[in-house]
Enzyme design. Structure first.
Site, mmCIF file in Angstrom:
data_model
loop_
_atom_site.group_PDB
_atom_site.id
_atom_site.type_symbol
_atom_site.label_atom_id
_atom_site.label_comp_id
_atom_site.label_asym_id
_atom_site.label_seq_id
_atom_site.Cartn_x
_atom_site.Cartn_y
_atom_site.Cartn_z
ATOM 1 N N GLY A 51 41.010 5.365 -24.044
ATOM 2 C CA GLY A 51 41.905 5.566 -25.183
ATOM 3 C C GLY A 51 42.250 7.027 -25.326
ATOM 4 O O GLY A 51 41.574 7.893 -24.751
ATOM 5 N N CYS A 78 35.783 5.371 -19.571
ATOM 6 C CA CYS A 78 36.455 6.590 -20.036
ATOM 7 C C CYS A 78 36.113 6.842 -21.510
ATOM 8 O O CYS A 78 34.962 7.080 -21.849
ATOM 9 C CB CYS A 78 37.956 6.472 -19.753
ATOM 10 S SG CYS A 78 38.839 8.016 -19.900
ATOM 11 N N TYR A 79 37.099 6.734 -22.409
ATOM 12 C CA TYR A 79 36.800 6.925 -23.838
ATOM 13 C C TYR A 79 35.680 5.982 -24.278
ATOM 14 O O TYR A 79 34.826 6.345 -25.084
ATOM 15 C CB TYR A 79 38.069 6.654 -24.650
ATOM 16 C CG TYR A 79 37.908 6.814 -26.157
ATOM 17 C CD1 TYR A 79 37.993 8.060 -26.753
ATOM 18 C CD2 TYR A 79 37.672 5.707 -26.970
ATOM 19 C CE1 TYR A 79 37.849 8.208 -28.132
ATOM 20 C CE2 TYR A 79 37.517 5.831 -28.341
ATOM 21 C CZ TYR A 79 37.618 7.090 -28.915
ATOM 22 O OH TYR A 79 37.466 7.227 -30.273
ATOM 23 N N HIS A 166 38.351 4.955 -14.078
ATOM 24 C CA HIS A 166 38.960 3.653 -14.411
ATOM 25 C C HIS A 166 38.814 2.655 -13.247
ATOM 26 O O HIS A 166 39.547 2.772 -12.256
ATOM 27 C CB HIS A 166 40.440 3.854 -14.747
ATOM 28 C CG HIS A 166 40.646 4.569 -16.034
ATOM 29 N ND1 HIS A 166 40.883 3.914 -17.216
ATOM 30 C CD2 HIS A 166 40.608 5.887 -16.334
ATOM 31 C CE1 HIS A 166 41.002 4.791 -18.192
ATOM 32 N NE2 HIS A 166 40.828 6.003 -17.684
ATOM 33 N N GLU A 168 39.765 -0.364 -13.287
ATOM 34 C CA GLU A 168 40.826 -1.377 -13.348
ATOM 35 C C GLU A 168 42.067 -1.000 -12.553
ATOM 36 O O GLU A 168 42.904 -1.850 -12.279
ATOM 37 C CB GLU A 168 41.192 -1.671 -14.815
ATOM 38 C CG GLU A 168 41.881 -0.541 -15.579
ATOM 39 C CD GLU A 168 40.915 0.481 -16.185
ATOM 40 O OE1 GLU A 168 39.770 0.567 -15.719
ATOM 41 O OE2 GLU A 168 41.326 1.224 -17.101
ATOM 42 N N GLY A 223 67.996 -6.809 -12.345
ATOM 43 C CA GLY A 223 66.712 -6.311 -11.862
ATOM 44 C C GLY A 223 65.753 -7.470 -11.624
ATOM 45 O O GLY A 223 66.035 -8.612 -11.991
ATOM 46 N N VAL A 224 64.614 -7.155 -11.007
ATOM 47 C CA VAL A 224 63.641 -8.196 -10.653
ATOM 48 C C VAL A 224 63.195 -8.974 -11.892
ATOM 49 O O VAL A 224 63.200 -10.212 -11.903
ATOM 50 C CB VAL A 224 62.380 -7.549 -10.020
ATOM 51 C CG1 VAL A 224 61.374 -8.605 -9.602
ATOM 52 C CG2 VAL A 224 62.762 -6.676 -8.853
ATOM 53 N N ASP A 225 62.809 -8.228 -12.943
ATOM 54 C CA ASP A 225 62.193 -8.884 -14.099
ATOM 55 C C ASP A 225 63.163 -9.813 -14.812
ATOM 56 O O ASP A 225 62.861 -10.975 -15.073
ATOM 57 C CB ASP A 225 61.674 -7.842 -15.101
ATOM 58 C CG ASP A 225 60.821 -6.806 -14.420
ATOM 59 O OD1 ASP A 225 60.225 -7.146 -13.385
ATOM 60 O OD2 ASP A 225 60.752 -5.669 -14.910
ATOM 61 N N SER A 226 64.350 -9.288 -15.137
ATOM 62 C CA SER A 226 65.270 -10.135 -15.903
ATOM 63 C C SER A 226 65.789 -11.275 -15.028
ATOM 64 O O SER A 226 66.017 -12.387 -15.509
ATOM 65 C CB SER A 226 66.419 -9.326 -16.509
ATOM 66 O OG SER A 226 67.293 -8.888 -15.517
ATOM 67 N N LYS A 364 54.341 -6.074 -12.508
ATOM 68 C CA LYS A 364 55.430 -6.297 -11.551
ATOM 69 C C LYS A 364 54.994 -7.084 -10.315
ATOM 70 O O LYS A 364 55.703 -7.981 -9.868
ATOM 71 C CB LYS A 364 55.989 -4.935 -11.140
ATOM 72 C CG LYS A 364 57.185 -4.981 -10.250
ATOM 73 C CD LYS A 364 58.441 -5.373 -10.992
ATOM 74 C CE LYS A 364 59.152 -4.173 -11.536
ATOM 75 N NZ LYS A 364 60.262 -4.476 -12.397
#
Ligand code: XMP
Length: 508
Positions: A51, A78-79, A166, A168, A223-226, A364
């Site tokens: 955070g 981390c935090y 991190h 992740e 775009g890819v997402d839409s 993505k």
């Protein structure tokens, strides 16, 4: 179940996703709400996220000391690690040096958290200013870096762990293994979970169920997402769905015609094209502040879409929002706003249509997998992303028709050469930026005073971080020569060699 306590890190959600990938059910909760979950009999572990706060400050977000006495394993990242140290009597101070990027972690003591292979050191990703400065009682150091003495700490008896890096993010080597090990420490059995066709059919069925008999319009940018979001809704709703493409005048060369053709030919989808170039340019006139530009563009998009929705009597609006858009626009409680992605931060409160965002929880690469499982061609699933606010955020300063034309011509040269070099798939994105800086040059024995175009090419997996691409010099030279020769307003080309973080992909 594991709960992930969200202190506002840009990558909290990524922790949840990684746990999902290894089959661990998890829920992201705000620190204020932990008490609602600790009585749950299924709770097997707690992860405290990173955070932006300073754990030693009086008003810092924290947890009650009692959560460490529940006999439930805790992993602070981390935090989150700093919160453990602070609450249990250790120390946290501003580090001598802020670290954003890779570091090498040396394992200094055996621990079940690092039980993945017999290695002594591996690369981790850091993103912090503060650090643990003294250990709480009962803790020992299990890993160090050159700059951080307490990069990984553990109280093995109480199963409490803290790591400054991190796990992740994909560029922490063995990051997923660390999370798997933590799951094992929590007495859970992690197993890899591939995304399946059934899972996606479930998402499509969810759309159908939530929309019912209502009319839906979709904001399709190409775009890819839409594209994938709209195709999912097209699959779910058929004729009840109208995809709308707004030509904002901020698109790349030839984009509008290409898009209409692709959707008609491949999916028999009729895309409605709305010409709103003048409206966008008028609203952007004289505006130089990046956040203001984003908000104006977002608002103009919504105004135009709302008009289209009214014409269709639509109740829902489909948007291709994906998770990084949400997190970077401070869409979770404690995250800081980095940029207002036009499809999140700029939405007015009084919007009449309801948003339908089937990809809101995905990254993505997951979206691309969804597209592939939906049997979409690579030309759509592996298209480079293009930001909603378009070329406006690649023009530093105010946006005008003439700047757009210069940028478009330069950008076409960049994308064409990259395509010819066969590098499309290797790169996450590649584009030109109109920097607004004029420099002196020489042309045909005369002094020239012309524009500077910057090139940006990045490699990335989930775009929470990315590296600038080490493009071959010959290719960079070819692009540069073509731009200064063919776009005569430009007399200098520079290459952006900044990674994210600290730079973002787009310049604004
Ligand atoms: P940044 O610049 O935040 O970009 O590192 C991360 C990715 O998001 C894209 N991007 C956007 N996409 N609306 C979008 O749909 C936006 O407002 C927006 N801003 C950035 C960017 O191109 C990159 O792929």
């Amino acid at each position: 179940m594991i709960i992930v306590v969200d202190f506002g890190s840009q990558t909290t959600h990524l922790i949840g996703r990684r746990l999902r990938e290894i089959g661990v059910i998890n829920q992201i909760v705000d620190p204020e709400n932990i008490s609602d979950h600790i009585q749950d009999k299924n709770l097997k572990g707690i992860i405290l996220s990173g955070g932006p706060g300073d754990a030693y400050k009086e008003d810092a977000l924290t947890v009650d000391r009692s959560i460490f006495n529940l006999n439930i394993p805790v992993l602070g990242i981390c935090y989150g690690q700093q919160v453990i140290a602070q609450v249990l009597g250790g120390g946290v101070t501003p580090g001598k040096k802020k670290e954003f990027g890779p570091a090498e972690l040396r394992i200094t003591q055996d621990s079940p958290l690092f039980d993945f292979c017999h290695i002594e050191k591996f690369n981790v990703w850091m993103n912090h200013g503060d650090e643990v400065s003294s250990l709480p009682h009962g803790f020992t150091t299990i890993g160090k870096t050159d700059t951080i003495p307490y990069a990984a700490i553990a109280d093995e008896e109480r199963k409490l762990y803290g790591i400054q890096f991190h796990p992740e993010v994909v560029h922490t080597q063995f990051g997923l293994d660390i999370l798997k090990n933590f799951a094992r420490i929590c007495a859970l059995e992690p197993k890899d979970q591939p995304m399946t066709t059934e899972f996606i059919e479930g998402l499509i069925a969810d759309i159908k169920e939530s929309v019912g008999g209502a009319q839906v319009i979709g904001a399709l940018s190409g775009g890819v997402d839409s594209s994938i979001a709209c195709l999912m809704v097209h699959r779910a709703m058929g004729d009840q769905f109208t995809p709308v493409y707004i030509d904002s005048g901020l698109m790349r060369e030839g984009e509008t015609d290409e898009l209409q053709k692709v959707f008609k030919q491949n999916y028999d989808m009729e895309v409605k094209i709305v010409h709103a170039e003048k409206q966008f340019l008028d609203n952007l006139k004289g505006v130089t502040d990046p956040e203001q530009k984003r908000k104006i563009i977002g608002k103009t998009f919504i105004d135009v879409l709302q008009e289209e929705a009214d014409k269709k009597d639509a109740t829902f609006l489909v948007q291709g929002t994906i998770y990084p858009d949400v997190i970077e626009s401070a869409g979770t409680k404690h995250a800081k706003n980095i940029k207002s992605h036009h499809n999140v931060g700029g939405l007015p409160k009084d919007m009449k249509v309801m948003l339908l965002e089937p990809l809101r929880n995905f990254y993505k690469d997951e979206v691309r997998t969804i597209g592939t499982l939906l049997k979409l061609p690579k030309e759509i699933t592996h298209r480079h992303p293009f930001p909603g606010p378009g070329l406006a955020i690649r023009i530093i300063g105010d946006v005008t028709q003439s700047k757009l034309e210069i940028l478009r011509r330069a950008d076409t040269i960049v994308t064409t050469e990259i395509h010819h070099a066969g590098l499309d798939e290797k790169l996450w994105q590649v584009f030109a930026i109109y920097t607004g800086i004029k420099t002196t040059g020489v042309r045909g024995d005369n002094r020239a005073y012309g524009e500077t175009i910057a090139l940006r090419a990045v490699e990335s997996l989930d775009v929470m971080s990315s590296n600038f691409a080490k493009l071959p010099w010959d290719l960079l030279e070819k692009i540069s020569v073509r731009i200064v020769t063919e776009v005569t307003e430009v007399n200098r080309v520079v290459y952006d060699i900044t990674n994210k973080p600290p730079g973002t992909v787009e310049w604004e």
